[in-house]
Design a protein around this motif. Structure first.
Motif, short mmCIF file in Angstrom:
data_model
loop_
_atom_site.label_atom_id
_atom_site.label_comp_id
_atom_site.label_asym_id
_atom_site.label_seq_id
_atom_site.Cartn_x
_atom_site.Cartn_y
_atom_site.Cartn_z
N UNK A 42 0.85 -1.20 0.00
CA UNK A 42 0.00 0.00 0.00
C UNK A 42 0.89 1.24 0.00
N UNK A 43 1.93 1.20 0.82
CA UNK A 43 2.80 2.36 0.92
C UNK A 43 4.18 1.88 1.39
N UNK A 44 5.19 2.70 1.17
CA UNK A 44 6.52 2.34 1.68
C UNK A 44 7.35 3.59 1.92
N UNK A 45 8.43 3.39 2.69
CA UNK A 45 9.34 4.49 3.01
C UNK A 45 10.74 3.91 3.13
N UNK A 46 11.70 4.64 2.56
CA UNK A 46 13.09 4.16 2.59
C UNK A 46 13.97 5.14 3.33
N UNK A 47 14.82 4.61 4.20
CA UNK A 47 15.78 5.49 4.89
C UNK A 47 17.09 4.74 5.07
N UNK A 48 18.12 5.49 5.42
CA UNK A 48 19.39 4.82 5.74
C UNK A 48 19.83 5.23 7.14
N UNK A 49 20.51 4.30 7.80
CA UNK A 49 21.11 4.57 9.11
C UNK A 49 22.50 3.97 9.06
N UNK A 50 23.53 4.82 9.12
CA UNK A 50 24.88 4.32 8.90
C UNK A 50 24.95 3.66 7.54
N UNK A 51 25.52 2.44 7.48
CA UNK A 51 25.70 1.79 6.17
C UNK A 51 24.51 0.92 5.77
N UNK A 52 23.41 1.01 6.52
CA UNK A 52 22.26 0.15 6.25
C UNK A 52 21.14 0.91 5.54
N UNK A 53 20.43 0.19 4.67
CA UNK A 53 19.24 0.77 4.05
C UNK A 53 18.03 -0.02 4.55
N UNK A 54 17.00 0.71 4.98
CA UNK A 54 15.80 0.05 5.53
C UNK A 54 14.59 0.41 4.69
N UNK A 55 13.76 -0.60 4.42
CA UNK A 55 12.50 -0.37 3.70
C UNK A 55 11.37 -0.66 4.68
N UNK A 56 10.52 0.33 4.86
CA UNK A 56 9.30 0.12 5.65
C UNK A 56 8.15 -0.06 4.68
N UNK A 57 7.46 -1.21 4.79
CA UNK A 57 6.29 -1.46 3.93
C UNK A 57 5.03 -1.40 4.78
N UNK A 58 3.96 -0.84 4.24
CA UNK A 58 2.67 -1.08 4.85
C UNK A 58 1.83 -1.82 3.82
N UNK A 59 1.11 -2.86 4.29
CA UNK A 59 0.42 -3.76 3.36
C UNK A 59 -0.63 -4.58 4.12
#
Ligand code: F6R
Ligand code: MG
Ligand code: MG
Length: 365
Positions: A42-59
């Motif tokens: 339905x929706x998503x958001x991408x961010x980085x923290x240090x060397x990591x990339x995180x994907x937040x999904x809502x579904x």
């Protein structure tokens, strides 16, 4: 309609060492989900923290959905291609298996997921930490959900009076998920007895005892257990629903003013204080210090609001100064004693080889 929030995070390469993913890498992951996620997300958001990339999904696919996990895995593969093209450091570092097998758990990326019936208004927090491990959340969660010194709601709010159930995982056990459920406040001392050992016992989830509702989910991966050797720290993510029957946002954030000492830092092998930082921060001093970021959202019918950067406030600048001082204090003793992790937690094998050689040179007098 039940909404599921899934946060899936990996280190797939970064610029200038293990410090931050490139803009092109992040763009590629975003573009992949935009073009391939239709009908699933339905929706998503991408961010980085240090060397990591995180994907937040809502579904609405539920926890552990193969479709969502595969989408994240394939997006990380697409990002890894860019990392390779750009010659980024550690390209594909956390993608530990060659082929996808139904679920990214046990394949390298960190995952935290919650499914719930949305409240009329549904605020939640997404945490991502780098250069540390999942046990880093033990103390802040204990203080926010079980200690009235940090969580005033435990005394003041009738909907929190019954306390919370903690599900704690023994992450040293590799045959399956070995878990225990303990209730606060009655079993507070038992909870503390386990949580003191951040590398062995990790909070996996927390539920409200008033409503039975899920409040918190933490990623509990041990990369070392998957790969059999060091491939990077287990940089953990967490989702926390807040307000109402759960602690307020400010109560969940409050314990991060301690800058408590956690495992990680340089080469995943040191002790350093956990610094609350702004979203998309890089890593610097001594490949650290260990950092945690927090994006606050509301979700409605699966649609996410824009994120608010929870640690972007003058108060946290003061905290960051204090934590920097704590990091410097610890670094002044280099490899000695508490500054470096115990033998069992050292993330590089070099010292094992060294000690084997030295062992032969010992004489008994
Ligand atoms: C810690 C981390 C870094 C590396 C260090 C050495 O999580 O990623 O501290 O361990 O920069 O990296 P390599 O061994 O890749 O040269
Ligand atoms: Mg890395
Ligand atoms: Mg990392």
């Amino acid at each position: 309609m039940k909404t599921t929030l899934s946060i899936i995070k990996a280190d797939i390469g970064s610029v200038g060492g293990h410090i931050k993913p490139s803009k092109s890498l992040i763009e590629r992951v975003k573009e992949y989900i935009e073009t391939q996620g239709g009908g699933i997300v339905i929706d998503f958001y991408i961010s980085s923290t240090g060397d990591d990339i995180a994907i937040l999904f809502s579904h609405t696919q539920g926890v552990g959905s193969e479709k969502i996990h595969k989408l994240a895995w394939d997006a990380f593969l697409a990002g890894t291609e860019v990392a390779k093209e750009q010659g980024l450091y550690g390209a594909g570092q956390d993608l530990l298996k060659d082929s996808f097998s139904g679920n990214v758990r046990g394949m390298g990326p960190a995952v935290a997921e919650i499914e719930f019936e949305e409240r009329p208004n549904e605020p939640f927090l997404m945490f991502a930490a780098d250069k540390t491990d999942p046990g880093a959340y033990n103390l802040p969660l204990f203080l926010a959900f079980a200690d009235p010194m940090y969580c005033a709601g435990l005394i003041l709010s009738p909907s929190m009076a019954k306390g919370f159930t903690f599900t704690i995982m023994d992450v040293a056990y590799t045959e399956g998920d070995r878990i225990i459920e303990l209730n606060a406040p009655e079993e507070l001392y038992d909870i503390a007895a386990l949580l003191r050992d951040n590398q062995r016992f990790v909070i996996e989830s927390i539920r409200s005892r008033s409503t039975g509702e899920i409040a918190v989910a933490v990623s509990t991966t041990r990369l070392h257990n998957i790969a059999g050797k060091y491939t990077g720290k287990d940089d953990p993510v967490m989702l926390a629903r807040v307000q109402g029957a759960f602690p307020a946002t400010g109560e969940v954030l409050a314990p991060y003013n301690i800058g408590h000492y956690v495992a990680g830092f340089m080469r995943g092998s040191h002790t350093g204080p956990l610094m609350p930082v702004r979203l998309n921060s890089a890593i610097s001093f001594f490949d650290g210090p260990p950092v945690v970021s927090c994006a606050a959202f509301c979700v409605h019918n699966g649609k996410l609001t824009e994120p608010v950067d929870a640690f972007d406030h003058p108060y946290w600048d003061w905290v960051r100064d204090n934590v920097a001082r704590k990091a410097t204090d610890m670094r002044q003793q280099g490899f000695s004693g508490a500054a470096m992790l115990p033998y069992s937690e050292l993330e590089y094998g070099g010292i094992v080889e060294k000690l084997k050689v030295l062992d032969k040179r010992f004489n008994v007098r």
